[in-house]
Motif scaffolding. Structure first.
Motif, PDB file in Angstrom:
ATOM      1  N   PRO A 269      -1.645   7.957  -6.768  1.00  0.00           N
ATOM      2  CA  PRO A 269      -0.761   6.913  -6.708  1.00  0.00           C
ATOM      3  C   PRO A 269       0.625   7.194  -7.282  1.00  0.00           C
ATOM      4  O   PRO A 269       0.282   7.878  -8.779  1.00  0.00           O
TER       5      PRO A 269
ATOM      6  N   GLU B  36      -3.045   2.723  -5.659  1.00  0.00           N
ATOM      7  CA  GLU B  36      -2.983   2.851  -4.037  1.00  0.00           C
ATOM      8  C   GLU B  36      -2.581   1.524  -3.033  1.00  0.00           C
ATOM      9  O   GLU B  36      -1.666   1.240  -2.359  1.00  0.00           O
TER      10      GLU B  36
ATOM     11  N   ARG C 288       0.638  -1.271  -0.349  1.00  0.00           N
ATOM     12  CA  ARG C 288       0.147   0.146   0.467  1.00  0.00           C
ATOM     13  C   ARG C 288       1.240   1.032  -0.648  1.00  0.00           C
ATOM     14  O   ARG C 288       1.879   1.831   0.681  1.00  0.00           O
ATOM     15  N   GLN C 289       0.778   2.250  -0.655  1.00  0.00           N
ATOM     16  CA  GLN C 289       1.375   3.997  -1.177  1.00  0.00           C
ATOM     17  C   GLN C 289       0.513   4.836  -0.343  1.00  0.00           C
ATOM     18  O   GLN C 289      -0.388   4.554  -0.318  1.00  0.00           O
ATOM     19  N   SER C 290       1.641   5.857   0.070  1.00  0.00           N
ATOM     20  CA  SER C 290       0.636   6.933   0.558  1.00  0.00           C
ATOM     21  C   SER C 290       2.092   8.004   0.678  1.00  0.00           C
ATOM     22  O   SER C 290       2.858   7.515   0.949  1.00  0.00           O
ATOM     23  N   THR C 291       1.443   8.993   0.043  1.00  0.00           N
ATOM     24  CA  THR C 291       2.618  10.076   0.356  1.00  0.00           C
ATOM     25  C   THR C 291       1.722  11.225   1.687  1.00  0.00           C
ATOM     26  O   THR C 291       0.344  11.723   1.441  1.00  0.00           O
TER      27      THR C 291
END
Length: 861
Positions: A482, A510, A468-471
């Motif tokens: 994403p 995401e 899982r990616q997040s910024t």
């Protein structure tokens, strides 16, 4: 002084220049306080983009005359330059101005450094030399004539090939004239001129097509013995660029000049690279192994710019990462090939995490390609350079070596002679590989450091990774889309054998799931191998798993990372809960140190530990208020624990990695010295510095001498050697920079301010010299516990000197202001103390726009 009310410039407002320049002829009549510059330029309208008015940049220029087609004209002075009525047809421009190099302490444009004339025109320095469209998309051929009546300028150099040299007094032009012609069109920021009493270290290089190029490194008398390594590094760079990228040098000569007063490391001016002396001069007696490696990398970087920056330049300064990110990536590849690839990669990541991650997560955060700026000098940042290089590396990983090489060949063929954009760069890859890079382009427009969270499952014979990616939100950008994140993954079995070689997972959404069937036992994943993307990896594993990876991971980066994570965990537990150092970390590290099959330089890196600033950032992210004193105490305690745990191993490690015989700066002996000196640093914690004193007395090179002196000071000894070092090296400005820095680095936190104040009173402290200023004030800001002493004395001291420096050198001042960028991590008392100093800086009358912008962004609301 520039207008201190900064104006914002936006990428969306870009407009081409409305005229084309056929050629430029410049004449310089050098004088320390009254240099005359005569420009003769042939302009013609660019009817495709033609617009009014005709505007040329200019700053701090004393007007003498302007002629259009031979007729005198009066300019209209506007902000940043002049406007002139010109014909709607081709015309001849002739202007004469007067400038004062001696009083140019900002070190931009034409200035003097200890009697030598030199230039720095990137980004906007040429406008301090003459009226000109000082923008990177205006490219022209330059012919330069340099005249001088002074005997102290026997050597006068400029870009391109020399048509006439001042040393040849038999020529009809006379002995005080040099003429250069650069056949390749270039923007003004790549213009260079150097004149002074210089001596050349000469050599030649034969290109792959058989052209012989004359090479020279020009230095002041007395520095001739410090050029050999730089020359060999240049020749290695030229050969490597031919072998790896197929790029051949394109002039008859290549000159490097060492300059004492220089704001940057070096500058890639076409055919005439100007270097900060510290980035080119080297000898075993005066330079450490780190100096040699840095010099090799910087020489390569500036040379590689010949194609990625000069032959193909950037359309506007928003595209700065196009030339810098690509060229940093190329110099990193070069260093990996010349030295240890794993050590080079780890070193790059340490630099990225130490400089760029805090920038990305704080008030100075900005995209790799900014959308706006007020002062372009403030965007020569780690985000543009180091993160820009990581973006190139990710692209290389995603398309593979063969497709990367094909795309680069197309880039050079398609855009040679162009002022290009990020869109041009990505279009080349799309056309060459067939990939759609629309989503990948977000790396150029979206600031912040992405986080990748990992969760594992194992059912039946299938192992699954959930990513899982997040910024997090950043200034001026709350919502993040994403990104394309290449995640290199390998799998190990419980015995430590690799059961799946590295694969690249493309995380584009995401959340994504990746399944790996066919495993009879649960494998152990090795994730983000080689640090395949500039992200923060959140993978909740215990210390037993980290110890396993430290012992068995086949990926050198992730093996090092496992040890680093154990060290971080141990330190954070000590800071938060007062726990003793983790035995699993010490045991794992001991096994690495005993493994003589490993590169000594790699083992030396393993002995390192997270910086105190890094620990402060981790505590802040975890919801704890960092206490600099507690961080310092825990860091020192871990070093003491290592010294005790490895007591039986360190003497043998130290002895086995000595390098008797003639000094060599190459990778193998340098790695051995690194490991021996790392062992010495721990030995000195238990023997009171006795071994270090012996090494200092017998050292025949700067690496051994400086390391020994550092260990002595760390052990609370070394006063005698420190005085002897000053006496021995008082004549050498670069070594004395080390002497200044070392005393602050090794001072106890409570003594840092007093030590710094004492050094500013030293006769050799010169605030006008950027190297010396950084050696003192820059190191003050890097001493975490000392700089953040609860009294706030260090904050006030740095602010005092920044206020003094700003009227003289705004560029260096603004960059040094970044010492305050992490101020909101700390407790309310420290925040109030820093806020007071930021407000005091901003309250200064006539504060430069460079510093105004930086402090305003740091200060926030």
């Amino acid at each position: 002084m520039r207008d201190a009310a900064p104006q914002t410039i936006y990428l969306k407002d870009y407009k081409p220049f409305g005229w084309i320049i056929d050629d430029v002829h410049l004449t310089f009549r050098l004088h320390p306080t009254a240099t005359r510059v005569i420009s003769r330029i042939r302009f013609r309208p660019d009817y495709e983009v033609h617009h009014r008015p005709f505007f040329l940049h200019g700053e701090d220029l004393k007007h003498v005359s302007i002629k259009v087609d031979g007729h005198d004209v009066d300019p209209t002075y506007v902000d940043g330059g002049i406007e002139v009525d010109v014909p709607e047809a081709p015309f001849n421009w002739e202007a004469e101005v007067e400038i004062n190099p001696q009083d140019n302490t900002a070190l931009e444009g034409l200035y003097m450094s200890n009697g030598m004339y030199c230039t720095q025109c990137e980004a906007e320095g040429f406008r301090k030399i003459t009226w000109y469209p000082d923008r990177p998309d205006v490219m022209a051929q330059f012919t330069v004539r340099i005249e001088s009546t002074a005997e102290h300028t026997p050597v006068m150099l400029s870009n391109g090939n020399g048509l006439y040299y001042s040393q040849d007094s038999t020529q009809p032009e006379g002995p005080n004239v040099s003429i250069y012609q650069d056949p390749w069109p270039k923007p003004a920021y790549l213009f260079a001129l150097v004149a002074g009493d210089l001596i050349a270290h000469q050599d030649t290089f034969t290109t792959m097509s058989g052209n012989e190029v004359d090479l020279a490194i020009w230095v002041r008398p007395g520095d001739e013995d410090k050029c050999a390594f730089g020359m060999e590094a240049l020749k290695k760079s030229m050969k490597w660029d031919e072998d790896v990228y197929g790029r051949e040098y394109d002039l008859d000569e290549f000159n490097i000049v060492a300059v004492d007063d220089f704001n940057m490391g070096a500058m890639e001016n076409k055919g005439l690279n100007v270097f900060n002396s510290s980035c080119v001069l080297a000898s075993p007696e005066t330079s450490t192994d780190a100096n040699f490696e840095r010099i090799e990398a910087i020489i390569a970087h500036e040379y590689f710019h010949n194609w990625t920056g000069n032959r193909i330049t950037c359309r506007d300064w928003f595209q700065l990462c196009l030339k810098e990110g690509l060229t940093v990536y190329r110099d990193q590849q070069f260093t990996a090939d010349m030295r240890s690839a794993p050590v080079a990669r780890i070193s790059n990541v340490l630099a990225l995490r130490g400089r760029q991650f805090p920038e990305d997560q704080g008030p100075l955060s900005h995209p790799v390609r900014p959308e706006s700026f007020q002062e372009i000098n403030n965007f020569y940042t780690s985000t543009v350079y180091e993160k820009g290089a990581e973006v190139i590396g990710m692209l290389h990983t995603l398309v593979g070596q063969e497709e990367y090489a094909k795309a680069l060949d197309l880039y050079f063929d398609r855009h040679d002679g162009d002022a290009a954009t990020i869109e041009d760069w990505l279009k080349v890859f799309e056309d060459s590989t067939g990939r759609d890079l629309t989503q990948f382009k977000r790396w150029y427009s979206q600031p912040g450091t992405p986080r990748v969270e990992v969760r594992e499952d194992y059912e039946g014979d299938t192992f699954t990774l959930h990513l899982r990616q997040s910024t997090a939100p950043t200034p001026d950008q709350d919502t993040k889309a994403p990104q394309v994140i290449p995640v290199n993954v390998g799998l190990l079995n419980p015995n430590g054998d690799e059961v799946m070689e590295t694969q690249t997972l493309e995380l584009t959404e995401e959340e994504q799931t990746f399944a790996f069937p066919g495993h009879a036992t649960r494998p152990v994943p090795s994730i983000l191998r080689g640090f395949s993307a500039p992200v923060i990896l959140n993978h909740d594993i215990d210390n037993d798993r980290r110890a396993f990876l430290l012992a068995h991971d086949t990926d050198p980066f992730n093996r090092w990372e496992a040890g680093r994570m154990l060290a971080r965990d141990s330190l954070l537990n000590a800071i938060i809960d007062g726990n003793d150092p983790n035995p699993a970390y010490l045991d794992g590290l001991k096994s690495v140190l005993r493994d003589n099959s490993l590169d000594p330089a790699y083992r030396a890196l393993m002995l390192g530990q997270p910086t105190q600033s890094e620990l402060a950032g981790l505590l802040h992210e975890a919801g704890h208020t960092p206490d600099p004193e507690a961080i310092h105490t825990a860091s020192e305690a871990l070093r003491d624990a290592k010294a005790a745990a490895f007591a039986d191993l360190l003497p043998d490690l130290y002895t086995a990695n000595q390098t008797p015989g003639p000094f060599s700066p190459e990778a193998d002996p340098a790695g051995k010295r690194a490991l021996a000196n790392a062992a010495l640093a721990l030995i000195s914690r238990t023997d009171g510095g006795r071994q270090a004193a012996d090494q200092y007395a017998s050292a025949n090179n700067m690496s051994q001498q400086l390391a020994a002196l550092s260990c002595l000071l760390d052990a609370g000894a070394g006063d005698t050697q420190l005085a002897a070092f000053e006496k021995q090296w008082a004549h050498d400005r670069l070594v004395m920079d080390k002497w200044f820095s070392l005393q602050i680095m090794q001072a106890q936190p409570q003594d840092v301010v007093a030590t710094t104040q004492k050094l500013t009173q030293h006769p050799d402290f010169d605030m006008k010299n950027p190297n010396r200023f950084r050696a003192v004030m820059g190191v003050l800001s890097l001493h975490h516990a000392g700089f953040h002493d609860k009294s706030g004395a260090a904050y006030a001291l740095l602010a005092d000197w920044l206020i003094r420096l700003d009227p003289l050198n705004p560029q260096t001042t603004a960059r040094m202001c970044s010492a305050f960028q992490t101020w909101k991590r700390y407790d309310s008392d420290r925040q109030a103390l820093i806020r007071t100093q930021l407000d005091r800086i901003l309250s200064q009358k006539n504060l430069s726009k460079d510093t105004t912008e930086m402090v305003t962004r740091i200060r926030g609301t």
